[in-house]
Design a protein around this motif. Structure first.
Motif, mmCIF file in Angstrom:
data_model
loop_
_atom_site.group_PDB
_atom_site.id
_atom_site.type_symbol
_atom_site.label_atom_id
_atom_site.label_comp_id
_atom_site.label_asym_id
_atom_site.label_seq_id
_atom_site.Cartn_x
_atom_site.Cartn_y
_atom_site.Cartn_z
ATOM 1 N N GLY A 79 0.809 -1.215 0.000
ATOM 2 C CA GLY A 79 0.000 0.000 0.000
ATOM 3 C C GLY A 79 0.839 1.261 0.000
ATOM 4 O O GLY A 79 0.507 2.238 -0.686
ATOM 5 N N THR A 80 1.943 1.259 0.755
ATOM 6 C CA THR A 80 2.823 2.431 0.769
ATOM 7 C C THR A 80 3.473 2.646 -0.592
ATOM 8 O O THR A 80 3.518 3.771 -1.105
ATOM 9 C CB THR A 80 3.899 2.267 1.853
ATOM 10 O OG1 THR A 80 3.269 2.099 3.131
ATOM 11 C CG2 THR A 80 4.802 3.492 1.901
ATOM 12 N N ALA A 83 0.822 3.944 -2.975
ATOM 13 C CA ALA A 83 0.506 5.360 -2.747
ATOM 14 C C ALA A 83 1.605 6.264 -3.290
ATOM 15 O O ALA A 83 1.329 7.322 -3.877
ATOM 16 C CB ALA A 83 0.307 5.608 -1.248
ATOM 17 N N ALA A 87 0.937 8.908 -6.406
ATOM 18 C CA ALA A 87 1.170 10.344 -6.217
ATOM 19 C C ALA A 87 2.017 10.950 -7.328
ATOM 20 O O ALA A 87 1.972 12.170 -7.547
ATOM 21 C CB ALA A 87 1.847 10.582 -4.872
ATOM 22 N N ARG A 94 -3.808 8.857 -12.375
ATOM 23 C CA ARG A 94 -3.937 8.759 -10.917
ATOM 24 C C ARG A 94 -5.362 8.432 -10.519
ATOM 25 O O ARG A 94 -5.594 7.619 -9.616
ATOM 26 C CB ARG A 94 -3.486 10.073 -10.274
ATOM 27 C CG ARG A 94 -3.501 10.025 -8.749
ATOM 28 C CD ARG A 94 -2.709 11.155 -8.137
ATOM 29 N NE ARG A 94 -3.311 12.453 -8.430
ATOM 30 C CZ ARG A 94 -2.748 13.394 -9.167
ATOM 31 N NH1 ARG A 94 -1.577 13.179 -9.735
ATOM 32 N NH2 ARG A 94 -3.347 14.551 -9.355
ATOM 33 N N THR A 98 -6.260 4.907 -8.702
ATOM 34 C CA THR A 98 -6.901 4.976 -7.384
ATOM 35 C C THR A 98 -8.220 4.224 -7.377
ATOM 36 O O THR A 98 -8.528 3.504 -6.423
ATOM 37 C CB THR A 98 -7.130 6.444 -6.988
ATOM 38 O OG1 THR A 98 -5.887 7.140 -6.978
ATOM 39 C CG2 THR A 98 -7.764 6.536 -5.611
ATOM 40 N N VAL A 145 -3.419 2.508 1.301
ATOM 41 C CA VAL A 145 -3.250 3.489 0.232
ATOM 42 C C VAL A 145 -3.954 4.799 0.591
ATOM 43 O O VAL A 145 -3.398 5.895 0.410
ATOM 44 C CB VAL A 145 -3.789 2.926 -1.100
ATOM 45 C CG1 VAL A 145 -3.818 4.013 -2.167
ATOM 46 C CG2 VAL A 145 -2.930 1.765 -1.567
ATOM 47 N N THR A 146 -5.156 4.710 1.105
ATOM 48 C CA THR A 146 -5.906 5.920 1.475
ATOM 49 C C THR A 146 -5.193 6.709 2.559
ATOM 50 O O THR A 146 -5.059 7.941 2.476
ATOM 51 C CB THR A 146 -7.314 5.533 1.948
ATOM 52 O OG1 THR A 146 -7.988 4.813 0.918
ATOM 53 C CG2 THR A 146 -8.116 6.762 2.308
ATOM 54 N N SER A 149 -1.761 8.076 1.218
ATOM 55 C CA SER A 149 -2.001 9.141 0.238
ATOM 56 C C SER A 149 -2.379 10.444 0.932
ATOM 57 O O SER A 149 -1.960 11.533 0.505
ATOM 58 C CB SER A 149 -3.099 8.731 -0.741
ATOM 59 O OG SER A 149 -2.705 7.607 -1.507
#
Length: 268
Positions: A79-80, A83, A87, A94, A98, A145-146, A149
């Motif tokens: 997830g990191t 993200a 970005a 994007r 997403t 991710v959320t 982000s």
């Protein structure tokens, strides 16, 4: 005066209505009766003793903890990275990326569970703890991710550019500049990933089989075939753990907001 008191009273009654079932479960878990009854005739800790002294309950608990820990590691890393990649994409890509990553949060979980079941059954992953780890990771990555982000959105890109201009490598810039700034967001995502995996039931019903029974699946089976106050004790412990993790997530989110505010105020 009435205009101020009435909304507060209505909100309080709604919250009480929503919390009342949880209060009932907690009270029943301390019951001395041999069956679920409210109010309890007397208070006792025997159902907690029954839980901690029963291998049929402890085995699924340890399995759920092991799976959740593995999911935290995998989903936090993936997830990191996702993200960070999102970005740096153009706006159109994007939005598309997403939407694809967050689709497990949008699609009904029963649809996701059926799709995962048919995909995993071809490779013999049904009834395997490894299969549950992969499935829960798919559900947990969107939360990471959320969260990450949101942390990345508050970082001034000039900080990374300054580190690179001073001779830092991209990897060194990430570990020395970016990661410290987004660490609260990463930790919040990891906590939500743990909660998502530990409390997940629908996918576990499809994938656990008889060889990888998690705690939520064990609770589901107990409700179907035999109901005793042990289930209330297990539910209470699960509620306490979830509330504690949510409190930690709230604390980390507040810290992330303070970090973004401090960074914005000190940036040139």
């Amino acid at each position: 005066m009435i205009a101020r008191v009435l909304p507060t009273t209505v909100v309080g009654l709604i919250l009480l209505f929503l919390a009342f079932p949880i209060v009932v479960v907690v009270v029943v878990s301390f019951s001395s009766a041999t069956y679920l009854t409210f109010p309890p005739p007397a208070f006792s800790l025997k159902w907690y003793e029954a839980y901690f002294g029963n291998a049929d309950w402890l085995r699924p608990t340890w399995l759920s903890l092991w799976i959740a820990a593995a999911v935290v590691v995998l989903s936090t890393v993936l997830g990191t990275l996702a993200a960070l990649g999102i970005a740096r994409l153009p706006r159109t890509l994007r939005i598309i990326a997403t939407g694809l990553i967050l689709s497990p949060l949008i699609v009904p979980v029963i649809v996701v569970a059926i799709g995962i079941y048919y995909a995993f059954s071809r490779y013999g992953l049904v009834g395997s703890p490894f299969g549950l780890v992969l499935a829960h990771t798919c559900l947990a990555v969107p939360f990471v991710v959320t969260s990450v982000s949101a942390s990345l959105a508050g970082i001034d890109p000039r900080l990374e550019q300054a580190a690179l201009s001073l001779g830092a490598t991209p990897l060194g810039t990430f570990f020395q500049v970016t990661l410290p700034l987004i660490r609260p967001g990463v930790l919040v995502g990891a906590l939500f990933a743990f909660i998502t995996s530990f409390d997940e039931l629908v996918v576990a019903l499809f994938l656990s089989g008889s060889g990888a029974v998690t705690l939520p699946r064990r609770m589901w089976d107990d409700l179907r075939f035999q109901i005793d106050p042990t289930i209330a004790a297990v539910s209470t412990l699960t509620i306490v753990l979830t509330v504690a993790l949510m409190a930690c997530a709230h604390f980390l989110r507040k810290r992330a907001e303070q970090t973004r505010t401090a960074t914005s105020s000190t940036a040139p």
